[in-house]
Motif scaffolding. Structure first.
Motif, mmCIF file in Angstrom:
data_model
loop_
_atom_site.group_PDB
_atom_site.id
_atom_site.type_symbol
_atom_site.label_atom_id
_atom_site.label_comp_id
_atom_site.label_asym_id
_atom_site.label_seq_id
_atom_site.Cartn_x
_atom_site.Cartn_y
_atom_site.Cartn_z
ATOM 1 N N ALA A 91 0.842 -1.208 0.000
ATOM 2 C CA ALA A 91 0.000 0.000 0.000
ATOM 3 C C ALA A 91 0.872 1.251 0.000
ATOM 4 O O ALA A 91 0.549 2.244 -0.659
ATOM 5 C CB ALA A 91 -0.939 -0.009 1.201
ATOM 6 N N THR A 92 1.978 1.203 0.718
ATOM 7 C CA THR A 92 2.903 2.340 0.732
ATOM 8 C C THR A 92 3.536 2.530 -0.640
ATOM 9 O O THR A 92 3.636 3.651 -1.136
ATOM 10 C CB THR A 92 3.981 2.139 1.814
ATOM 11 N N ARG A 93 3.952 1.438 -1.257
ATOM 12 C CA ARG A 93 4.541 1.557 -2.599
ATOM 13 C C ARG A 93 3.530 2.165 -3.573
ATOM 14 O O ARG A 93 3.886 3.025 -4.386
ATOM 15 C CB ARG A 93 5.029 0.187 -3.104
ATOM 16 N N GLU A 94 2.287 1.758 -3.476
ATOM 17 C CA GLU A 94 1.233 2.312 -4.338
ATOM 18 C C GLU A 94 1.055 3.807 -4.071
ATOM 19 O O GLU A 94 0.901 4.608 -4.995
ATOM 20 C CB GLU A 94 -0.079 1.563 -4.086
ATOM 21 N N LEU A 95 1.098 4.176 -2.797
ATOM 22 C CA LEU A 95 0.946 5.570 -2.393
ATOM 23 C C LEU A 95 2.044 6.462 -2.985
ATOM 24 O O LEU A 95 1.821 7.634 -3.283
ATOM 25 C CB LEU A 95 0.992 5.647 -0.858
ATOM 26 N N LEU A 96 3.227 5.894 -3.179
ATOM 27 C CA LEU A 96 4.369 6.654 -3.681
ATOM 28 C C LEU A 96 4.362 6.820 -5.201
ATOM 29 O O LEU A 96 5.148 7.599 -5.746
ATOM 30 C CB LEU A 96 5.679 5.982 -3.249
ATOM 31 N N THR A 97 3.470 6.106 -5.883
ATOM 32 C CA THR A 97 3.406 6.172 -7.342
ATOM 33 C C THR A 97 3.182 7.611 -7.795
ATOM 34 O O THR A 97 2.268 8.289 -7.312
ATOM 35 C CB THR A 97 2.261 5.277 -7.874
#
Length: 196
Positions: A91-97
């Motif tokens: 979820a964090t990686r997605e947030l950083l997109t």
């Protein structure tokens, strides 16, 4: 997350790479604020990261970390540094997109010089050199996947790393703010040039 909101720069990378030090320098250069997701967790829980790991376990820490990063990305428009393991969360990686994420990289030899691979870091308590290598093997692809640019920190001062980040992002001032006046220079840069 639109380009008009969220942090101006997000720093990711392994423990000891200098995200906080470089982040503070970048914030000063850009005339903006600095925020560290690990510091947010420490302030909220009133205990060190090591104590959270011991008292509550790594899974609980990762929950706290996910929420700290989510809040920081939503609230902060300056320079944001994330804890070394924050990118493990999908979820964090997605947030950083789409955000200007910079992966500050370093090799194990540099980590030993900087951190001494000391046992104050909970994930390095046993056989620190081997643990650091294993952590990096598990995390490196996540760092590179979320990053817009990669900046190597080996054999560079924090000031040199900060300058390399600004160059890599082609960012000398924040969008919507005035560029520094011609003829003004960073006193740290001027001092370094005078002593070169």
């Amino acid at each position: 997350m639109s380009a008009d909101s969220g942090p101006a720069i997000v720093l990711v990378g392994p423990m000891g790479v200098g995200k906080s030090t470089v982040g503070e320098l970048l914030a000063a250069r850009l005339g903006t604020g600095f925020r560290d997701s690990d510091a947010d967790i420490v302030a909220a829980r009133q205990k060190s990261i090591s104590d959270i790991f011991v008292d509550e376990g790594e899974p609980r820490f990762r929950e706290l970390e996910r929420e700290a990063v989510r809040l920081a990305v939503a609230e902060h428009t300056g320079v944001l540094a994330l804890g070394g393991g924050a990118i493990l969360d999908a979820a964090t990686r997605e947030l950083l997109t789409g955000l200007p994420v910079v992966y500050l990289s370093m090799e194990v030899g540099e980590a030993i010089k900087r951190v001494g691979l000391n046992t104050a870091r909970p994930l390095l308590a046993v056989n620190p050199r081997q643990q650091w290598k294993l952590l990096m093997e598990a995390r490196r692809h996540h760092y590179t996947d979320v990053a817009r640019v990669v900046v190597a920190t080996d054999d560079r001062s924090p000031e040199e790393v900060a300058e390399a980040v600004l160059d890599a992002l082609e960012l000398k001032h924040l969008p919507g703010t005035a560029a520094p006046a011609a003829g003004t220079e960073d006193p740290r840069t001027a001092d370094k040039e005078n002593h070169a």
